[in-house]
Design a protein around this motif. Structure first.
Motif, PDB file in Angstrom:
ATOM      1  N   VAL A  40      11.841 -38.181 114.162  1.00 44.24           N
ATOM      2  CA  VAL A  40      13.027 -38.653 113.454  1.00 44.24           C
ATOM      3  C   VAL A  40      13.113 -40.177 113.375  1.00 44.24           C
ATOM      4  O   VAL A  40      12.720 -40.893 114.304  1.00 44.24           O
ATOM      5  N   THR A  41      13.614 -40.661 112.235  1.00 43.74           N
ATOM      6  CA  THR A  41      14.041 -42.054 112.123  1.00 43.74           C
ATOM      7  C   THR A  41      15.559 -42.026 111.957  1.00 43.74           C
ATOM      8  O   THR A  41      16.241 -41.268 112.632  1.00 43.74           O
ATOM      9  N   ASP A  42      16.120 -42.833 111.084  1.00 47.64           N
ATOM     10  CA  ASP A  42      17.569 -42.867 110.897  1.00 47.64           C
ATOM     11  C   ASP A  42      17.957 -41.922 109.771  1.00 47.64           C
ATOM     12  O   ASP A  42      17.580 -42.121 108.619  1.00 47.64           O
ATOM     13  N   VAL A  43      18.707 -40.871 110.093  1.00 49.32           N
ATOM     14  CA  VAL A  43      19.195 -39.945 109.079  1.00 49.32           C
ATOM     15  C   VAL A  43      20.455 -40.570 108.465  1.00 49.32           C
ATOM     16  O   VAL A  43      21.576 -40.252 108.830  1.00 49.32           O
ATOM     17  N   PRO A  48      24.796 -38.836 113.303  1.00 52.11           N
ATOM     18  CA  PRO A  48      25.177 -40.144 113.853  1.00 52.11           C
ATOM     19  C   PRO A  48      24.353 -40.537 115.074  1.00 52.11           C
ATOM     20  O   PRO A  48      24.296 -41.717 115.424  1.00 52.11           O
ATOM     21  N   ASP A  49      23.710 -39.580 115.711  1.00 53.42           N
ATOM     22  CA  ASP A  49      22.921 -39.866 116.907  1.00 53.42           C
ATOM     23  C   ASP A  49      21.692 -40.708 116.606  1.00 53.42           C
ATOM     24  O   ASP A  49      21.096 -41.293 117.513  1.00 53.42           O
ATOM     25  N   VAL A  85       9.567 -34.489 108.058  1.00 58.89           N
ATOM     26  CA  VAL A  85       8.653 -35.260 108.901  1.00 58.89           C
ATOM     27  C   VAL A  85       9.476 -36.263 109.708  1.00 58.89           C
ATOM     28  O   VAL A  85       9.639 -36.126 110.913  1.00 58.89           O
ATOM     29  N   TYR A  86      10.048 -37.262 109.029  1.00 62.37           N
ATOM     30  CA  TYR A  86      10.951 -38.235 109.666  1.00 62.37           C
ATOM     31  C   TYR A  86      12.416 -37.917 109.371  1.00 62.37           C
ATOM     32  O   TYR A  86      13.301 -38.441 110.018  1.00 62.37           O
ATOM     33  N   HIS A  87      12.656 -37.083 108.345  1.00 63.98           N
ATOM     34  CA  HIS A  87      14.002 -36.899 107.785  1.00 63.98           C
ATOM     35  C   HIS A  87      14.509 -38.248 107.280  1.00 63.98           C
ATOM     36  O   HIS A  87      15.714 -38.509 107.246  1.00 63.98           O
ATOM     37  N   GLY A  88      13.611 -39.110 106.868  1.00 67.77           N
ATOM     38  CA  GLY A  88      14.000 -40.435 106.398  1.00 67.77           C
ATOM     39  C   GLY A  88      14.337 -40.438 104.921  1.00 67.77           C
ATOM     40  O   GLY A  88      13.766 -39.688 104.128  1.00 67.77           O
TER      41      GLY A  88
END
Length: 266
Positions: A40-43, A48-49, A85-88
């Protein structure tokens, strides 16, 4: 008999087991299907986590979460699917968010990338991954091809733009999907066969009356029913989901069978 599935998206490196326990405390034996982000990166605008995290964080580095989910898997009380993958996200010139499986659609290594992520989750959780969930539930033809080329089914539904490879099966699915939407007002539930893979949508509407109506349609037509939620949104907006949990109680009292997403594809 309705097979009832809860699909909870965005489980990732930053997810705390105690949050999952808290959110599902009233239905602790229900086998929730977690759509897990491998790195994960920043969704942005979502979980918010993950805010301000710019470095991909592998879910396997959260040892506490891995231990918790592996125990749940051994007990048959959860399921795991691959969630991007990253949900980016990327942004267009107007600042509009572009989901990962849209901007990745033309990447030459997309198929290999999803295969790598599938293998990573399987090794991390010692569990077979047979389903993919697209971030923001949006995907295009090349993405779907990468999914089934890696031996996975898809939790999602064909769009008005016909974002699937054309075939007789996909055309029939398209007609069924939009006929139900037009005449009954909800997305097609149950499993659709594309020949290359299976697909099952998860509705993101959680109001009691809507879900009750959909449940009785599924019961009449012997279909499975999947509902899409996010643990972090339930955690932070608990009152909003009262109707959802009331519906789960209602469905179970009326014969619904708690089911993992992967079992619907068998």
């Amino acid at each position: 008999m309705v097979k009832l599935i809860i699909r909870d998206d965005d489980c990732n490196f930053f997810t705390r087991p105690e949050d999952l326990e808290y959110v599902y405390r009233s239905i602790s034996d229900f086998p929730v299907t977690f759509a897990v982000v491998p790195e994960v990166t920043d969704v942005y605008g979502g979980c918010p986590d993950t805010i301000n995290n710019t470095t991909p964080r592998p879910v396997g580095e959260n040892k506490k979460l891995v231990t918790y989910l592996k125990q749940k898997l051994e007990e048959g009380k959860c399921d795991i699917t691959l969630h991007g993958v990253y949900h980016g996200y990327k942004f267009d010139k107007d600042g509009k968010k572009i989901p990962e499986m849209i901007w990745r659609n033309n990447e030459p290594d997309l198929c290999e990338n999803l295969g790598r992520c599938k293998k990573y989750l399987e090794e991390t959780f010692d569990y077979p991954i047979n389903c993919f969930v697209a971030p923001s539930n949006r995907i295009l033809k090349e993405g779907v091809r990468a999914v089934y080329s890696n031996g996975m089914n898809y939790s999602g539904i064909i769009a008005s733009s016909f974002n699937r490879e054309f075939s007789l099966k996909s055309f029939v699915n398209y007609i069924k999907r939009w006929s139900i939407r037009l005449f009954l007002g909800f997305p097609y539930p149950g499993v659709m066969n594309y020949g290359t893979h299976l697909e099952m949508n998860a509705t993101n509407r959680t109001s009691y009356d809507f879900l009750k109506k959909l449940f009785h349609y599924c019961d009449k037509h012997d279909m499975s029913l999947a509902i899409n939620v996010h643990y972090w949104h339930i955690r932070d907006n608990e009152e909003h989901y009262k109707g959802f949990f009331d519906f789960i109680d209602y469905a179970l009292a009326h014969g619904a069978v708690p089911t993992r997403m992967s079992d619907c594809f068998k």
